[in-house]
Design a protein around this motif. Structure first.
Motif, short mmCIF file in Angstrom:
data_model
loop_
_atom_site.label_atom_id
_atom_site.label_comp_id
_atom_site.label_asym_id
_atom_site.label_seq_id
_atom_site.Cartn_x
_atom_site.Cartn_y
_atom_site.Cartn_z
N PRO A 117 0.84 -1.21 0.00
CA PRO A 117 0.00 0.00 0.00
C PRO A 117 0.86 1.25 0.00
CG PRO A 117 0.02 -1.03 2.17
CD PRO A 117 0.70 -1.98 1.24
N PRO A 118 0.34 2.36 -0.52
CA PRO A 118 1.14 3.59 -0.56
C PRO A 118 1.38 4.13 0.84
CG PRO A 118 -1.12 4.04 -1.19
CD PRO A 118 -1.00 2.54 -1.09
N ALA A 119 2.39 4.97 0.97
CA ALA A 119 2.65 5.64 2.23
C ALA A 119 1.48 6.53 2.60
CB ALA A 119 3.94 6.45 2.13
N ARG A 120 1.35 6.81 3.86
CA ARG A 120 0.23 7.65 4.32
C ARG A 120 0.24 8.98 3.56
NH1 ARG A 120 -0.61 8.52 10.64
NH2 ARG A 120 -1.01 6.27 10.38
N GLY A 121 -0.91 9.31 3.02
CA GLY A 121 -1.03 10.54 2.25
C GLY A 121 -0.64 10.40 0.79
N GLY A 122 -0.08 9.25 0.41
CA GLY A 122 0.33 9.04 -0.97
C GLY A 122 -0.72 8.30 -1.78
N ARG A 123 -0.52 8.25 -3.07
CA ARG A 123 -1.46 7.59 -3.97
C ARG A 123 -0.92 6.28 -4.52
NH1 ARG A 123 -3.51 11.69 -8.41
NH2 ARG A 123 -5.16 10.11 -8.56
N GLY A 124 0.39 6.09 -4.42
CA GLY A 124 0.99 4.90 -4.98
C GLY A 124 1.03 4.96 -6.50
N VAL A 125 1.60 3.93 -7.09
CA VAL A 125 1.73 3.85 -8.54
C VAL A 125 1.27 2.47 -9.00
CG1 VAL A 125 3.31 3.91 -10.51
CG2 VAL A 125 3.67 5.46 -8.58
N ALA A 126 0.55 2.44 -10.11
CA ALA A 126 0.12 1.19 -10.71
C ALA A 126 0.42 1.23 -12.20
CB ALA A 126 -1.37 0.94 -10.49
N CYS A 127 0.68 0.06 -12.75
CA CYS A 127 0.91 -0.08 -14.19
C CYS A 127 -0.05 -1.12 -14.74
CB CYS A 127 2.34 -0.52 -14.47
SG CYS A 127 3.61 0.62 -13.90
N VAL A 128 -0.56 -0.85 -15.92
CA VAL A 128 -1.48 -1.78 -16.56
C VAL A 128 -1.04 -1.99 -18.01
CG1 VAL A 128 -3.03 0.14 -17.15
CG2 VAL A 128 -3.90 -2.20 -17.20
N GLN A 129 -1.13 -3.22 -18.45
CA GLN A 129 -0.88 -3.56 -19.85
C GLN A 129 -2.02 -4.45 -20.34
OE1 GLN A 129 2.91 -5.54 -20.12
NE2 GLN A 129 4.08 -3.67 -19.76
N LEU A 130 -2.51 -4.16 -21.52
CA LEU A 130 -3.47 -5.06 -22.17
C LEU A 130 -2.80 -5.60 -23.42
CD1 LEU A 130 -6.26 -6.33 -22.29
CD2 LEU A 130 -7.03 -4.37 -23.62
N TRP A 131 -2.52 -6.91 -23.39
CA TRP A 131 -1.85 -7.59 -24.48
C TRP A 131 -2.88 -8.24 -25.40
CZ3 TRP A 131 3.61 -8.91 -25.11
CH2 TRP A 131 4.43 -8.24 -24.19
N ILE A 132 -2.79 -7.93 -26.68
CA ILE A 132 -3.51 -8.68 -27.71
C ILE A 132 -2.47 -9.60 -28.34
CG2 ILE A 132 -4.86 -8.57 -29.83
CD1 ILE A 132 -5.48 -5.65 -29.12
N HIS A 133 -2.66 -10.89 -28.22
CA HIS A 133 -1.65 -11.84 -28.70
C HIS A 133 -1.79 -12.05 -30.20
CE1 HIS A 133 -0.46 -12.66 -24.58
NE2 HIS A 133 -1.73 -12.80 -24.28
N ALA A 134 -1.75 -10.93 -30.90
CA ALA A 134 -1.82 -10.95 -32.36
C ALA A 134 -1.23 -9.64 -32.87
CB ALA A 134 -3.26 -11.09 -32.85
N GLY A 135 -0.34 -9.75 -33.82
CA GLY A 135 0.25 -8.59 -34.46
C GLY A 135 0.22 -8.75 -35.96
N ALA A 136 1.23 -8.22 -36.63
CA ALA A 136 1.24 -8.26 -38.08
C ALA A 136 1.26 -9.67 -38.64
CB ALA A 136 2.44 -7.47 -38.60
N ALA A 137 1.88 -10.61 -37.91
CA ALA A 137 1.97 -11.98 -38.43
C ALA A 137 0.63 -12.71 -38.41
CB ALA A 137 2.99 -12.78 -37.61
N ALA A 138 -0.33 -12.20 -37.65
CA ALA A 138 -1.65 -12.84 -37.57
C ALA A 138 -2.64 -12.27 -38.58
CB ALA A 138 -2.22 -12.68 -36.15
N GLU A 139 -2.22 -11.32 -39.39
CA GLU A 139 -3.12 -10.71 -40.36
C GLU A 139 -3.35 -11.64 -41.54
OE1 GLU A 139 -1.52 -6.18 -39.40
OE2 GLU A 139 -0.74 -7.33 -41.11
N ARG A 140 -4.57 -11.66 -42.02
CA ARG A 140 -4.89 -12.44 -43.21
C ARG A 140 -4.46 -11.68 -44.46
NH1 ARG A 140 -10.95 -14.38 -41.17
NH2 ARG A 140 -10.20 -15.85 -39.59
N SER A 141 -4.62 -12.30 -45.61
CA SER A 141 -4.04 -11.76 -46.84
C SER A 141 -4.52 -10.35 -47.18
CB SER A 141 -4.32 -12.71 -48.01
OG SER A 141 -5.72 -12.83 -48.22
N ARG A 142 -5.76 -10.02 -46.84
CA ARG A 142 -6.27 -8.68 -47.17
C ARG A 142 -6.34 -7.79 -45.93
NH1 ARG A 142 -11.55 -9.29 -50.75
NH2 ARG A 142 -10.98 -7.16 -51.35
N GLU A 143 -5.60 -8.17 -44.89
CA GLU A 143 -5.60 -7.40 -43.65
C GLU A 143 -4.24 -6.79 -43.32
OE1 GLU A 143 -8.94 -9.81 -40.99
OE2 GLU A 143 -6.82 -10.26 -40.72
#
Length: 226
Positions: free
Chosen positions: A34-60
């Motif tokens: 937990p953050p120190a008293r009076g602090g807000r703390g820090v959080a990190c978030v990542q949303l991974w889509i397990h698909a990039g250019a290699a997953a594109e179809r021929s017209r995509e």
């Protein structure tokens, strides 16, 4: 909507949490102290889509990177509410960015820990359920075309792409992540929507959260929105 999960880690604030929902989407968490008293703390978030250019179809070809751009464009949901991902995250005191490769498309943000729930409420729908506006798409295609021109003017980038093409031949890794000019210009709203519907769901998604965040609240949001 997922109704149950397979628990792979104990619900211990000091331990990582790994959940797999019924539809295949995954949540990974590493809660911090937990953050120190009076602090807000820090959080990190990542949303991974397990698909990039290699997953594109021929017209995509170019869809993954173009979709990354579109997520940052303002949009209006079914209830008529306006959303702007970057402005909303910045208003919470954080920053947000993204990247696309051959194998994944990833959106990531760092922000105060007490704002993580608000951030998830903005980020997840922007990726999974935002509509694709044809006029916005046409304008953003021009932005990516300029990006392609910049890479073409960079000798190092051109050399790397030529090396990838020589190494991988007919494999999708040989294609540029941004797509070719002709391919990008040919992309339609329907094709980009099809890529979104196919890739931004179920087992293609992993949500990663670290830092000052309430595991129970994050899990509830992931269940509702993923």
């Amino acid at each position: 909507m997922p109704t149950s999960n397979q628990r792979q880690s104990p619900r211990d604030a000091a331990s990582p949490i790994s959940l797999r929902f019924d539809n295949g989407a995954r949540l990974l968490m590493m809660p911090g102290p937990p953050p120190a008293r009076g602090g807000r703390g820090v959080a990190c978030v990542q949303l991974w889509i397990h698909a990039g250019a290699a997953a594109e179809r021929s017209r995509e070809h170019g869809c993954a990177h173009l979709f990354e751009h579109m997520v940052f464009k303002p949009w209006v949901d079914a209830e008529g509410r306006s959303h702007d991902l970057a402005s909303a995250i910045e208003a919470l005191g954080g920053d947000v960015n993204a990247f696309t490769s051959h194998d994944e498309t990833v959106f990531h943000a760092t922000l105060p820990g007490d704002a993580i729930e608000e951030a998830l409420a903005i980020l997840l729908p922007a990726v999974t359920s935002r509509p694709i506006d044809p006029a916005l798409l046409d304008r953003e295609k021009q932005v990516v075309i300029e990006e392609i021109h910049q890479y073409e003017d960079d000798p190092a980038a051109r050399s790397i792409q030529a090396l990838m093409a020589d190494l991988y031949g007919d494999h999708p890794y040989a294609r540029p992540v941004l797509g070719e000019l002709e391919e990008l210009q040919a992309l339609t709203t329907a094709r980009l929507r099809g890529w979104q519907r196919r890739q931004c769901r179920g087992e293609s998604l992993t949500l990663v959260v670290t830092g000052c965040a309430d595991p129970g609240a994050v899990e509830a949001q992931a269940r509702a929105l993923l």
